[in-house]
Design a protein around this motif. Structure first.
Motif, PDB file in Angstrom:
ATOM      1  N   UNK A   1       0.925  -1.450  -0.161  1.00 36.50           N
ATOM      2  CA  UNK A   1      -0.275   0.495  -0.109  1.00 36.50           C
ATOM      3  C   UNK A   1       1.154   1.154  -0.007  1.00 36.50           C
ATOM      4  N   UNK A   2       2.223   1.569   0.702  1.00 35.04           N
ATOM      5  CA  UNK A   2       3.183   2.081   0.884  1.00 35.04           C
ATOM      6  C   UNK A   2       3.779   2.954  -0.447  1.00 35.04           C
ATOM      7  N   UNK A   3       3.725   1.562  -1.028  1.00 33.52           N
ATOM      8  CA  UNK A   3       4.090   1.949  -2.466  1.00 33.52           C
ATOM      9  C   UNK A   3       3.325   1.789  -3.900  1.00 33.52           C
ATOM     10  N   UNK A   4       1.944   1.854  -3.475  1.00 33.96           N
ATOM     11  CA  UNK A   4       1.036   1.773  -4.247  1.00 33.96           C
ATOM     12  C   UNK A   4       1.644   2.658  -6.092  1.00 33.96           C
ATOM     13  N   UNK A   5       2.064   3.853  -5.269  1.00 37.75           N
ATOM     14  CA  UNK A   5       2.316   4.753  -6.503  1.00 37.75           C
ATOM     15  C   UNK A   5       3.368   5.214  -7.376  1.00 37.75           C
ATOM     16  N   UNK A   6       4.820   3.789  -6.372  1.00 42.41           N
ATOM     17  CA  UNK A   6       6.153   3.762  -7.148  1.00 42.41           C
ATOM     18  C   UNK A   6       6.441   3.581  -7.792  1.00 42.41           C
ATOM     19  N   UNK A   7       7.361   4.309  -8.940  1.00 46.68           N
ATOM     20  CA  UNK A   7       8.119   4.151  -9.946  1.00 46.68           C
ATOM     21  C   UNK A   7       9.328   4.115  -9.977  1.00 46.68           C
ATOM     22  N   UNK A   8      10.041   2.525  -9.376  1.00 47.18           N
ATOM     23  CA  UNK A   8      11.734   2.412  -9.439  1.00 47.18           C
ATOM     24  C   UNK A   8      11.967   2.984 -10.311  1.00 47.18           C
ATOM     25  N   UNK A   9      13.218   3.414 -10.179  1.00 45.21           N
ATOM     26  CA  UNK A   9      13.975   3.652 -11.630  1.00 45.21           C
ATOM     27  C   UNK A   9      15.691   2.672 -11.321  1.00 45.21           C
ATOM     28  N   UNK A  10      15.202   2.365 -12.437  1.00 42.96           N
ATOM     29  CA  UNK A  10      16.477   1.381 -12.664  1.00 42.96           C
ATOM     30  C   UNK A  10      18.235   2.132 -12.543  1.00 42.96           C
ATOM     31  N   UNK A  11      18.444   3.310 -12.595  1.00 39.56           N
ATOM     32  CA  UNK A  11      19.781   3.568 -12.502  1.00 39.56           C
ATOM     33  C   UNK A  11      19.278   3.741 -10.851  1.00 39.56           C
ATOM     34  N   UNK A  12      18.193   3.863 -10.073  1.00 36.80           N
ATOM     35  CA  UNK A  12      18.705   4.079  -8.892  1.00 36.80           C
ATOM     36  C   UNK A  12      19.074   2.797  -8.264  1.00 36.80           C
ATOM     37  N   UNK A  13      18.447   1.597  -8.518  1.00 39.30           N
ATOM     38  CA  UNK A  13      18.632   0.310  -7.920  1.00 39.30           C
ATOM     39  C   UNK A  13      19.739  -0.081  -8.493  1.00 39.30           C
ATOM     40  N   UNK A  14      20.552   0.437  -9.608  1.00 38.64           N
ATOM     41  CA  UNK A  14      21.629  -0.519  -9.944  1.00 38.64           C
ATOM     42  C   UNK A  14      23.083   0.239  -9.172  1.00 38.64           C
ATOM     43  N   UNK A  15      22.049   1.636  -9.064  1.00 39.32           N
ATOM     44  CA  UNK A  15      23.496   2.466  -7.685  1.00 39.32           C
ATOM     45  C   UNK A  15      23.485   1.752  -6.571  1.00 39.32           C
TER      46      UNK A  15
END
Length: 296
Positions: free
Chosen positions: A7-21
């Motif tokens: 629920x807390x991440x219902x609008x989350x849009x993880x960015x690949x660059x941030x995850x890769x970092x």
């Protein structure tokens, strides 16, 4: 908790660059003002739950001892990073040291703070400036530094330690109460701005806590210390951790604190402010003077 996380991440849009970092790095909980009091109790509570923790404060010896106990008690990594968080470069140095050791900041707990008691007109400009620098500026700077990356990853959390005093003006502790009102307002506003994007934002607003903080301000003889039930740092940490996991944005620990919160809502300020001034006025025999005890 998985349903809450979703629920807390219902609008989350993880960015690949941030995850890769942060790929190959481990998450860690950073706690400022962590060598004693509420900060240490929160570090221990997160450690008990299996989180690696980084303890930040100015006193290296106490910090190393606290980190050693957490590591041995809970079999987690507990790093001690001596640092003055009022240094504008503090958060960059903390992030760099964590990265060099294989960690990234998953949760930031802004606990470091200072109190100031007595009439505003009797306090020095230096003491007032130091309080604002630590309670407001450093907290804001550190929050701003970590929040964008958390949003880009779609997960993370920030706990800001405020005070029950942040809900009402505090005659005889005017600047301290005002600084905590800022913390409450900022945290709740950021929670609203970023709702559903995966980052927990919590302002904790405890009443009196037995940590030595009030004694350092010279307010042990004030009526509020005699009349109000003080919580232990451990209880504040326990309840705050639960509120954080549940995704709450604002939390007042303890039954007495919750009752006082209701009183603040319903008692007219024309009556409440003189009462607050009476409760907060220092009653020692020394002259009024400014007192501060940084917890960072």
């Amino acid at each position: 908790m998985r349903l809450i996380d979703r629920w807390l991440a219902r609008y989350a849009e993880p960015q690949e660059a941030a995850l890769e970092a942060v790929r190959g790095l481990k998450p860690i909980v950073v706690v400022t003002g962590a060598s004693q009091g509420i900060g240490l109790a929160l570090a221990r509570r997160f450690g008990r739950a299996g989180h690696d923790v980084a303890l930040i404060a100015r006193g290296a010896n106490a910090l190393e001892a606290a980190a050693g106990l957490i590591a041995s008690d809970y079999a987690v990594t507990a790093m001690a990073i001596p640092m003055d968080v009022t240094n504008p470069e503090a958060i960059d140095r903390i992030t760099a040291q964590l990265g060099a050791n294989g960690f990234y900041i998953e949760v930031l707990i802004n606990n470091a703070g200072v109190g100031l008691a007595g009439p505003f007109a009797h306090q020095s400009q230096e003491a007032i400036a130091h309080l604002i620098d630590l309670n407001v500026t450093a907290l804001t700077r550190m929050t701003r530094a970590v929040l964008p990356d958390m949003l880009a990853r779609g997960h993370g959390g920030i706990i800001n330690l405020a005070s029950l005093g942040g809900l009402i003006p505090g005659p005889n502790q005017a600047v301290y109460y005002a600084s905590k009102a800022y913390v409450v307002s900022l945290t709740r506003a950021l929670a609203a701005e970023n709702a559903g994007r995966g980052v927990r934002m919590l302002a904790v607003a405890p009443g009196p806590v037995d940590t030595g903080f009030h004694r350092a301000m010279g307010t042990e003889l004030s009526f509020y210390r005699q009349l109000l039930i003080a919580l232990s740092a451990r209880q504040v940490a326990f309840e705050s951790y639960l509120a954080f996991k549940l995704g709450w944005h604002h939390y007042v620990p303890g039954l007495t604190g919750k009752l006082l919160q209701i009183a603040v809502w319903i008692i007219p300020h024309a009556l409440l402010l003189p009462l607050m001034g009476w409760l907060l006025r220092r009653r020692d025999e020394r002259p009024w003077h400014d007192v501060g005890n940084p917890s960072a």
